[in-house]
Design a protein around this motif. Structure first.
Motif, PDB file in Angstrom:
ATOM      1  N   ILE A 230     -12.994  14.769  -0.919  1.00 47.31           N
ATOM      2  CA  ILE A 230     -12.154  14.464   0.085  1.00 47.31           C
ATOM      3  C   ILE A 230     -10.971  14.989  -1.262  1.00 47.31           C
ATOM      4  N   GLY A 231      -9.885  15.628  -1.382  1.00 43.93           N
ATOM      5  CA  GLY A 231      -8.845  15.586  -2.400  1.00 43.93           C
ATOM      6  C   GLY A 231      -9.329  16.779  -2.908  1.00 43.93           C
ATOM      7  N   SER A 232      -8.159  17.294  -3.542  1.00 46.79           N
ATOM      8  CA  SER A 232      -7.749  16.277  -4.486  1.00 46.79           C
ATOM      9  C   SER A 232      -6.856  15.574  -3.976  1.00 46.79           C
ATOM     10  N   VAL A 233      -6.429  14.225  -4.114  1.00 40.98           N
ATOM     11  CA  VAL A 233      -5.487  14.136  -3.002  1.00 40.98           C
ATOM     12  C   VAL A 233      -3.967  13.889  -4.059  1.00 40.98           C
ATOM     13  N   GLY A 234      -2.869  14.317  -3.307  1.00 42.46           N
ATOM     14  CA  GLY A 234      -1.533  14.114  -4.104  1.00 42.46           C
ATOM     15  C   GLY A 234      -1.030  14.821  -5.050  1.00 42.46           C
ATOM     16  N   GLY A 235       0.449  14.718  -5.045  1.00 39.91           N
ATOM     17  CA  GLY A 235       1.411  15.929  -5.561  1.00 39.91           C
ATOM     18  C   GLY A 235       1.387  17.475  -5.060  1.00 39.91           C
ATOM     19  N   ARG A 236       1.461  17.157  -3.295  1.00 37.88           N
ATOM     20  CA  ARG A 236       1.555  17.993  -2.735  1.00 37.88           C
ATOM     21  C   ARG A 236       2.642  17.476  -1.939  1.00 37.88           C
ATOM     22  N   SER A 237       2.967  18.217  -0.705  1.00 37.43           N
ATOM     23  CA  SER A 237       3.321  17.662   0.656  1.00 37.43           C
ATOM     24  C   SER A 237       3.327  16.770   1.612  1.00 37.43           C
ATOM     25  N   ASP A 238       2.322  17.065   1.274  1.00 32.18           N
ATOM     26  CA  ASP A 238       1.209  16.229   2.343  1.00 32.18           C
ATOM     27  C   ASP A 238       0.055  15.249   1.700  1.00 32.18           C
ATOM     28  N   ASN A 239       0.567  13.699   1.936  1.00 31.34           N
ATOM     29  CA  ASN A 239      -0.356  13.344   1.108  1.00 31.34           C
ATOM     30  C   ASN A 239      -1.630  12.024   1.153  1.00 31.34           C
ATOM     31  N   THR A 240      -1.799  12.185   2.960  1.00 33.39           N
ATOM     32  CA  THR A 240      -2.438  11.202   3.699  1.00 33.39           C
ATOM     33  C   THR A 240      -3.335  11.821   3.734  1.00 33.39           C
ATOM     34  N   ASN A 256     -21.919  18.233  -7.109  1.00 34.85           N
ATOM     35  CA  ASN A 256     -21.418  17.017  -6.780  1.00 34.85           C
ATOM     36  C   ASN A 256     -22.143  16.905  -5.752  1.00 34.85           C
ATOM     37  N   GLY A 257     -22.423  15.814  -4.816  1.00 34.25           N
ATOM     38  CA  GLY A 257     -22.963  15.234  -3.404  1.00 34.25           C
ATOM     39  C   GLY A 257     -21.627  14.649  -3.161  1.00 34.25           C
ATOM     40  N   VAL A 258     -21.498  13.422  -2.828  1.00 31.70           N
ATOM     41  CA  VAL A 258     -19.925  13.176  -1.799  1.00 31.70           C
ATOM     42  C   VAL A 258     -19.145  12.913  -2.869  1.00 31.70           C
ATOM     43  N   ARG A 259     -17.800  12.721  -3.063  1.00 35.86           N
ATOM     44  CA  ARG A 259     -16.445  13.219  -4.311  1.00 35.86           C
ATOM     45  C   ARG A 259     -15.894  12.691  -3.337  1.00 35.86           C
ATOM     46  N   ILE A 260     -15.044  11.434  -3.690  1.00 30.11           N
ATOM     47  CA  ILE A 260     -13.180  11.640  -3.340  1.00 30.11           C
ATOM     48  C   ILE A 260     -12.880  11.475  -4.893  1.00 30.11           C
ATOM     49  N   LYS A 261     -11.411  12.407  -4.750  1.00 33.11           N
ATOM     50  CA  LYS A 261     -11.065  12.520  -5.859  1.00 33.11           C
ATOM     51  C   LYS A 261      -9.786  12.186  -5.632  1.00 33.11           C
ATOM     52  N   THR A 262      -8.218  11.583  -6.352  1.00 29.09           N
ATOM     53  CA  THR A 262      -7.445  12.011  -6.179  1.00 29.09           C
ATOM     54  C   THR A 262      -6.189  11.559  -7.706  1.00 29.09           C
ATOM     55  N   VAL A 263      -5.576  12.869  -6.605  1.00 31.02           N
ATOM     56  CA  VAL A 263      -5.047  12.927  -8.198  1.00 31.02           C
ATOM     57  C   VAL A 263      -3.845  11.289  -9.168  1.00 31.02           C
ATOM     58  N   SER A 264      -4.203  11.693 -10.628  1.00 31.83           N
ATOM     59  CA  SER A 264      -3.464  10.931 -11.903  1.00 31.83           C
ATOM     60  C   SER A 264      -1.857  11.043 -11.555  1.00 31.83           C
ATOM     61  N   GLU A 291     -13.271   8.762  -7.714  1.00 36.19           N
ATOM     62  CA  GLU A 291     -12.025   8.682  -9.414  1.00 36.19           C
ATOM     63  C   GLU A 291     -10.670   9.176  -9.004  1.00 36.19           C
ATOM     64  N   GLN A 292      -9.937   8.311  -9.646  1.00 35.66           N
ATOM     65  CA  GLN A 292      -8.444   8.163  -9.584  1.00 35.66           C
ATOM     66  C   GLN A 292      -7.703   8.559 -10.629  1.00 35.66           C
ATOM     67  N   ASP A 293      -7.978   9.622 -10.893  1.00 35.34           N
ATOM     68  CA  ASP A 293      -8.275   9.884 -12.356  1.00 35.34           C
ATOM     69  C   ASP A 293      -7.539  11.159 -12.552  1.00 35.34           C
ATOM     70  N   TYR A 294      -7.751  12.245 -11.413  1.00 37.42           N
ATOM     71  CA  TYR A 294      -7.964  13.925 -11.047  1.00 37.42           C
ATOM     72  C   TYR A 294      -6.609  14.640 -11.432  1.00 37.42           C
ATOM     73  N   LEU A 295      -7.381  15.535 -12.687  1.00 44.36           N
ATOM     74  CA  LEU A 295      -5.936  16.475 -12.654  1.00 44.36           C
ATOM     75  C   LEU A 295      -6.669  17.381 -12.703  1.00 44.36           C
ATOM     76  N   ASN A 296      -6.331  19.000 -12.027  1.00 42.34           N
ATOM     77  CA  ASN A 296      -7.275  20.220 -12.077  1.00 42.34           C
ATOM     78  C   ASN A 296      -6.952  20.228 -13.843  1.00 42.34           C
ATOM     79  N   GLY A 297      -7.898  20.754 -14.034  1.00 40.58           N
ATOM     80  CA  GLY A 297      -8.166  21.018 -15.796  1.00 40.58           C
ATOM     81  C   GLY A 297      -8.910  19.866 -16.775  1.00 40.58           C
TER      82      GLY A 297
END
Ligand SMILES: *[C@@H]1O[C@H](CO)[C@@H](O)[C@H](O)[C@H]1NC(C)=O
Length: 367
Positions: A230-240, A256-264, A291-297
């Motif tokens: 799931i994600g990365s979520v955040g920073g786009r036009s739709d973020n739900t 990874n197996g299961v991953r949920i990442k939201t954008v810092s 994790e709730q600290d994701y950034l591309n890079g």
């Protein structure tokens, strides 16, 4: 006599197999040879049962099936080859429509990815073509295709509703050295999506849901990539991202197996996520990572609370994680993760993380 019997049996068998195709050919509803946008447009206008066989699409061109009439069926057979044009952003094929069936059972779409792979994927100034774009597809089915050697992302599902993506294969085994950003399924701004029975060999997410509601991924096999995300979520036009179930799947030889990442520092929400009955084998980084600290890079290591992750159920997530990898890593901002329930999340082989933060109390989640 004997030969005659065999021959007539063969003719009869072939006739049954290709009946629909013959009919389409006879009706002038077939696409083959070198792709022509104008021929295709007029076929789409006059036909509802369309056959695509042995088509070759020149580099820099999209096989455009976006003007399908309601209720159309497009049946692919054989191999459709897409010529190479550096700098083309794609997609190689685009489909849209209502109550349409795009049937690739037994058919291969060859993207000739090796000619684009440079180890950098989408992170270059010169774009590379995305492969199979489904947009504004409603009450429809895409099934049976094998995408061979995708330049970058394979299936992109955007602004689609109530549609099924069934028995699809992404075979990028040849790209393990240089293929990058070869996500198999990217889902955005869509609802009522079922991805069933996918087989994926790639080098990035097997599934990445960036936004959307009511999405089911089930019966999948993912090898070589980054897992079910799931994600990365955040920073786009739709973020739900809301109400996503990922079930009854295997993930092998993946980061990874299961991953949920939201954008810092972004805003949005992730809620109603269920992972159930997922078997892992030889996971190289994290069995479970939220994790709730994701950034591309690269993640920042400092979780932020703008995209809360709530109502998360992990049930029966089992299997093996590599000795140097981490079983479970959870990095939540204070108060930004709640109503989680972990049951039967057990791995063999990996390390326990010392860096987890703000694991929801009473969730059963442990690092
Ligand atoms: C998608 O699959 C579901 C479940 O099998 C089914 O109920 C639904 O009718 C299918 N949708 C289409 C458009 O075929």
């Amino acid at each position: 006599m004997k030969i005659f019997t065999v021959v007539s049996a063969l003719v009869a068998a072939l006739a049954t197999v290709s009946y629909a195709e013959d009919e389409a050919v006879a009706a002038g509803c077939a696409l083959s040879g070198t792709y022509s946008a104008s021929t295709t447009a007029s076929v789409l206008k006059s036909c509802k049962s369309i056959a695509v066989s042995g088509l070759s699409v020149p580099g820099g061109t999209t096989l455009d099936l976006t003007a399908l009439q309601d209720g159309s069926t497009v049946k692919f057979s054989g191999t459709t080859t897409f010529g190479v044009k550096k700098g083309f952003a794609g997609p190689l094929i685009a489909v849209s429509g209502n109550q349409v069936t795009i049937d690739g059972t037994g058919a291969t779409l060859d993207g000739q990815g090796a000619s684009y792979w440079d180890g950098k994927g989408s992170n270059t100034k010169v774009p590379k073509p995305k492969f199979f774009k489904s947009s504004k597809l409603t009450n429809s089915v895409v099934k049976g295709f094998k995408l061979l050697n995708t330049p970058v992302q394979a299936f992109s599902i955007n602004q689609c509703q109530n549609s099924n993506f069934t028995s699809l294969t992404v075979d990028n085994k040849a790209g393990d050295a240089l293929g990058h950003n070869t996500d198999a399924f990217d889902v955005g701004s869509s609802s009522g999506i079922i991805i069933r029975g996918a087989t994926v060999y790639n080098q990035d997410d097997c599934l990445a849901v960036n936004s959307g509601t009511n999405i089911l991924f089930t019966g999948g096999y993912c090898s070589g990539g980054h897992g079910l995300s799931i994600g990365s979520v955040g920073g786009r036009s739709d973020n739900t991202v809301q109400d996503v179930t990922i079930s009854d799947s295997q993930i092998v030889d993946s980061d990874n197996g299961v991953r949920i990442k939201t954008v810092s520092n972004a805003k949005g929400k992730v809620t109603g996520i269920t992972y159930s009955n997922i078997q892992l084998k030889n996971i190289k980084k994290y069995g479970v990572v939220i994790e709730q600290d994701y950034l591309n890079g690269g993640p920042t290591g400092k979780p932020t609370d703008g995209v809360p992750i709530t109502h998360v159920t992990l049930n029966k997530i089992t299997g093996s994680v590599a000795a140097k990898a981490t079983n479970t890593y959870i990095l939540c901002a204070k108060g930004a993760c709640s109503d989680w329930k972990f049951t039967g999340v057990t791995f063999t082989g990996g390390q326990h993380s010392q860096k987890c933060q703000n694991i929801p109390a009473g969730s059963g989640a442990t690092c």
